[in-house]
Design a protein around this motif. Structure first.
Motif, PDB file in Angstrom:
ATOM      1  N   ALA A 129       0.832  -1.270   0.061  1.00 47.49           N
ATOM      2  CA  ALA A 129       0.126   0.210  -0.090  1.00 47.49           C
ATOM      3  C   ALA A 129       1.308   1.497  -0.574  1.00 47.49           C
ATOM      4  O   ALA A 129       0.572   2.220  -1.087  1.00 47.49           O
ATOM      5  N   ARG A 130       1.944   1.479   1.093  1.00 44.30           N
ATOM      6  CA  ARG A 130       2.547   1.800   0.862  1.00 44.30           C
ATOM      7  C   ARG A 130       3.463   2.179  -0.890  1.00 44.30           C
ATOM      8  O   ARG A 130       3.694   3.986  -0.685  1.00 44.30           O
ATOM      9  N   ILE A 131       3.904   1.352  -1.061  1.00 46.34           N
ATOM     10  CA  ILE A 131       5.087   1.878  -2.804  1.00 46.34           C
ATOM     11  C   ILE A 131       3.112   2.319  -3.237  1.00 46.34           C
ATOM     12  O   ILE A 131       3.864   2.757  -4.355  1.00 46.34           O
ATOM     13  N   ARG A 132       2.560   1.609  -3.709  1.00 43.42           N
ATOM     14  CA  ARG A 132       1.414   1.981  -4.204  1.00 43.42           C
ATOM     15  C   ARG A 132       1.849   3.957  -4.269  1.00 43.42           C
ATOM     16  O   ARG A 132       1.058   4.116  -5.327  1.00 43.42           O
ATOM     17  N   ARG A 133       0.624   4.055  -2.937  1.00 44.25           N
ATOM     18  CA  ARG A 133       0.999   5.595  -2.748  1.00 44.25           C
ATOM     19  C   ARG A 133       1.754   6.654  -3.190  1.00 44.25           C
ATOM     20  O   ARG A 133       1.870   7.358  -3.696  1.00 44.25           O
ATOM     21  N   VAL A 134       3.433   5.537  -3.390  1.00 48.41           N
ATOM     22  CA  VAL A 134       4.764   6.766  -3.470  1.00 48.41           C
ATOM     23  C   VAL A 134       4.756   6.770  -4.940  1.00 48.41           C
ATOM     24  O   VAL A 134       4.560   8.082  -5.210  1.00 48.41           O
ATOM     25  N   LYS A 135       3.941   5.343  -5.742  1.00 50.08           N
ATOM     26  CA  LYS A 135       4.074   5.783  -7.304  1.00 50.08           C
ATOM     27  C   LYS A 135       2.361   6.811  -7.585  1.00 50.08           C
ATOM     28  O   LYS A 135       2.839   7.248  -8.570  1.00 50.08           O
ATOM     29  N   GLU A 136       1.615   6.642  -6.851  1.00 52.83           N
ATOM     30  CA  GLU A 136       0.510   7.873  -6.925  1.00 52.83           C
ATOM     31  C   GLU A 136       1.403   8.834  -6.470  1.00 52.83           C
ATOM     32  O   GLU A 136       1.076  10.024  -7.655  1.00 52.83           O
ATOM     33  N   LEU A 137       2.577   9.442  -5.890  1.00 51.49           N
ATOM     34  CA  LEU A 137       2.595  10.788  -5.461  1.00 51.49           C
ATOM     35  C   LEU A 137       3.617  10.943  -6.719  1.00 51.49           C
ATOM     36  O   LEU A 137       4.035  11.909  -7.241  1.00 51.49           O
ATOM     37  N   VAL A 138       4.443  10.453  -7.486  1.00 54.56           N
ATOM     38  CA  VAL A 138       5.202  10.556  -8.352  1.00 54.56           C
ATOM     39  C   VAL A 138       4.283  10.532  -9.878  1.00 54.56           C
ATOM     40  O   VAL A 138       5.095  11.709 -10.367  1.00 54.56           O
ATOM     41  N   ARG A 139       3.500  10.159  -9.842  1.00 51.75           N
ATOM     42  CA  ARG A 139       2.972  10.721 -10.622  1.00 51.75           C
ATOM     43  C   ARG A 139       2.160  12.191 -10.913  1.00 51.75           C
ATOM     44  O   ARG A 139       2.718  12.732 -12.161  1.00 51.75           O
ATOM     45  N   GLN A 140       1.411  11.927  -9.594  1.00 55.05           N
ATOM     46  CA  GLN A 140       1.049  13.863  -9.682  1.00 55.05           C
ATOM     47  C   GLN A 140       1.841  15.655  -9.380  1.00 55.05           C
ATOM     48  O   GLN A 140       1.607  15.947  -9.771  1.00 55.05           O
ATOM     49  N   ILE A 141       3.068  14.998  -8.430  1.00 54.67           N
ATOM     50  CA  ILE A 141       3.975  15.451  -8.433  1.00 54.67           C
ATOM     51  C   ILE A 141       5.027  16.392  -9.801  1.00 54.67           C
ATOM     52  O   ILE A 141       6.120  15.188  -9.525  1.00 54.67           O
ATOM     53  N   PRO A 142       4.968  17.119  -9.913  1.00 56.85           N
ATOM     54  CA  PRO A 142       6.792  17.404 -10.892  1.00 56.85           C
ATOM     55  C   PRO A 142       7.503  17.531 -10.942  1.00 56.85           C
ATOM     56  O   PRO A 142       7.524  17.772  -9.081  1.00 56.85           O
ATOM     57  N   HIS A 143       8.486  16.696 -10.586  1.00 59.00           N
ATOM     58  CA  HIS A 143       9.940  16.558 -10.881  1.00 59.00           C
ATOM     59  C   HIS A 143       9.561  15.537  -9.419  1.00 59.00           C
ATOM     60  O   HIS A 143      11.077  15.790  -8.743  1.00 59.00           O
ATOM     61  N   ALA A 144       8.730  14.926  -9.705  1.00 57.88           N
ATOM     62  CA  ALA A 144       9.267  13.609  -8.400  1.00 57.88           C
ATOM     63  C   ALA A 144      10.320  12.639  -8.793  1.00 57.88           C
ATOM     64  O   ALA A 144       9.544  12.639  -9.567  1.00 57.88           O
ATOM     65  N   TYR A 145      11.210  12.504  -7.570  1.00 55.85           N
ATOM     66  CA  TYR A 145      12.120  11.006  -7.676  1.00 55.85           C
ATOM     67  C   TYR A 145      12.062  10.048  -6.286  1.00 55.85           C
ATOM     68  O   TYR A 145      11.563  10.735  -5.608  1.00 55.85           O
ATOM     69  N   TRP A 146      11.099   8.820  -7.136  1.00 57.06           N
ATOM     70  CA  TRP A 146      11.537   8.220  -6.079  1.00 57.06           C
ATOM     71  C   TRP A 146      12.845   6.710  -5.437  1.00 57.06           C
ATOM     72  O   TRP A 146      13.191   6.438  -6.369  1.00 57.06           O
ATOM     73  N   THR A 147      13.138   7.188  -4.821  1.00 62.01           N
ATOM     74  CA  THR A 147      14.824   6.342  -4.773  1.00 62.01           C
ATOM     75  C   THR A 147      14.693   5.266  -4.103  1.00 62.01           C
ATOM     76  O   THR A 147      15.672   4.948  -4.992  1.00 62.01           O
ATOM     77  N   ASN A 148      13.508   4.691  -3.599  1.00 62.12           N
ATOM     78  CA  ASN A 148      13.363   2.802  -3.993  1.00 62.12           C
ATOM     79  C   ASN A 148      14.394   2.420  -3.500  1.00 62.12           C
ATOM     80  O   ASN A 148      15.160   1.685  -4.551  1.00 62.12           O
ATOM     81  N   GLN A 149      14.192   2.382  -1.901  1.00 59.79           N
ATOM     82  CA  GLN A 149      15.060   1.312  -1.845  1.00 59.79           C
ATOM     83  C   GLN A 149      14.806   0.397  -1.637  1.00 59.79           C
ATOM     84  O   GLN A 149      15.872  -0.692  -1.639  1.00 59.79           O
ATOM     85  N   TYR A 150      13.998  -0.759  -2.258  1.00 60.13           N
ATOM     86  CA  TYR A 150      13.445  -2.006  -1.829  1.00 60.13           C
ATOM     87  C   TYR A 150      14.085  -2.671  -3.208  1.00 60.13           C
ATOM     88  O   TYR A 150      15.020  -3.712  -3.326  1.00 60.13           O
ATOM     89  N   GLY A 151      14.536  -2.028  -4.250  1.00 63.32           N
ATOM     90  CA  GLY A 151      14.440  -2.268  -5.971  1.00 63.32           C
ATOM     91  C   GLY A 151      16.694  -1.565  -5.611  1.00 63.32           C
ATOM     92  O   GLY A 151      16.800  -1.357  -7.712  1.00 63.32           O
ATOM     93  N   ASN A 152      16.731  -0.887  -5.826  1.00 64.77           N
ATOM     94  CA  ASN A 152      17.352  -0.302  -5.947  1.00 64.77           C
ATOM     95  C   ASN A 152      19.145  -0.403  -5.794  1.00 64.77           C
ATOM     96  O   ASN A 152      19.203  -0.544  -4.546  1.00 64.77           O
TER      97      ASN A 152
END
Length: 322
Positions: A129-152
């Motif tokens: 649920a948290r990851i899904r919300r992160v992806k929503e924020l990245v789509r909604q906010i200009p210049h948003a960047y997800w650091t993605n600790q789980y897969g980076n």
């Protein structure tokens, strides 16, 4: 934009101390890497540094970026501190298990809290649920960047180039490494270093009872930072030679032992790691050199791990009894 100088330069080179009281009758040497001595209070300062530094180098983060991440608390604090240093906006997606102390520190550094109050319907876990919300924020906010600790892989790289190298620089090749798991960044990075050097260290993953990372049966967990409800992208089947599961009670008892015997006040995950070491004590051969990574310090758990009333009420045992 550069991530260097000032508080940044104090990340890493944390103390590695011998646990001379807790394991005084053991035929082996036991050491603890005190990651709580990082400026942000946990070992998550290391991946936060690499996640941001490498993204800046690639051009993924600029002066206009908004950094977004999902965290149970410690990585969020580390990212909030470094984003404040860079002058970047930072948003952290958390769930109800994140302690009030963690959230207060995040806000103190200027970070914003986005709370996911309901778990994922399909899995019953908060992480999806948290990851899904992160992806929503990245789509909604200009210049948003997800650091993605789980897969980076920059997460694990920080522990390859810093954490494990520091341990081996001080002790040489070790016989046993005890490491808690969640995003698998720490254990993946340490494992990569050990394998690349051809060392024969036995890597013991300390996972939470109820975590599914190594195929365990899913159940509820009270403490953040240990275990996961999904298999992280950084997981690899060869990251560990053995897996030990610890309960919430094990975490509390391990923390209390650390304080009583070594005067070290560490967080819940550290207590789990110590409990795992004690459980394996009889199997560790004479003369072996063992190192445990203790992820954070204990001040953030005063209302839980170190609160007798909370332990009795929530976990059902008296922590003052031997």
């Amino acid at each position: 934009m550069k991530l260097e100088g000032g508080i940044v330069d104090t990340i890493g080179d944390t103390p590695l101390i011998r646990l001379s009281q807790l394991f005084q009758d053991a035929p082996f040497d036991a050491y603890a890497k005190l990651e709580g001595m990082n400026p942000g209070g946990s070992g998550k300062d290391r991946p936060a540094l690499y996640l941001l530094k490498e993204a800046i180098r690639r051009g993924d983060i600029t002066e206009r970026s908004v950094v977004v991440e999902s965290s149970s608390g410690n990585l969020a604090i580390s990212l909030a501190q470094l984003c404040r240093y860079l002058g970047l906006r930072f948003i952290c997606v958390v769930d109800p298990r994140t302690t009030e102390q963690h959230k207060s520190i995040i806000r103190g550094f200027g970070g914003e809290i986005d709370l996911v109050s309901e778990p994922d319907e399909e899995t019953g876990e908060f992480l999806p649920a948290r990851i899904r919300r992160v992806k929503e924020l990245v789509r909604q906010i200009p210049h948003a960047y997800w650091t993605n600790q789980y897969g980076n892989l920059d997460n694990s790289l920080s522990h390859t180039e810093m954490t494990m190298k520091e341990i081996c620089d001080e002790l040489g090749p070790i016989d046993y490494l005890f490491c808690g798991v969640s995003s698998c960044g720490t254990i993946r990075g340490c494992s990569d270093y050990i394998r690349s050097k051809g060392q024969h260290t036995k890597i013991v993953a300390v996972d939470a009872a109820g975590s599914v990372i190594f195929g365990g049966k899913k159940s509820s967990r009270r403490f953040p930072g240990l275990g996961a409800g999904i298999v992280p992208g950084l997981y690899h089947p060869e990251v560990a030679d053995e897996v030990l599961y610890v309960s919430d009670r094990d975490c509390v008892e391990g923390c209390r032992l650390l304080v009583r015997r070594e005067s070290i006040m560490a967080g819940a995950s550290s207590g789990g790691v110590i409990s795992a070491m004690l459980r394996m004590k009889a199997r560790i051969p004479k003369g072996a050199v063992c190192a445990a990574i203790l992820p954070d310090r204990g001040e953030r758990y005063m209302d839980t791990v170190y609160n007798d009333d909370w332990v009795r009420r929530e976990l059902g045992f008296d922590p003052r009894l031997p």
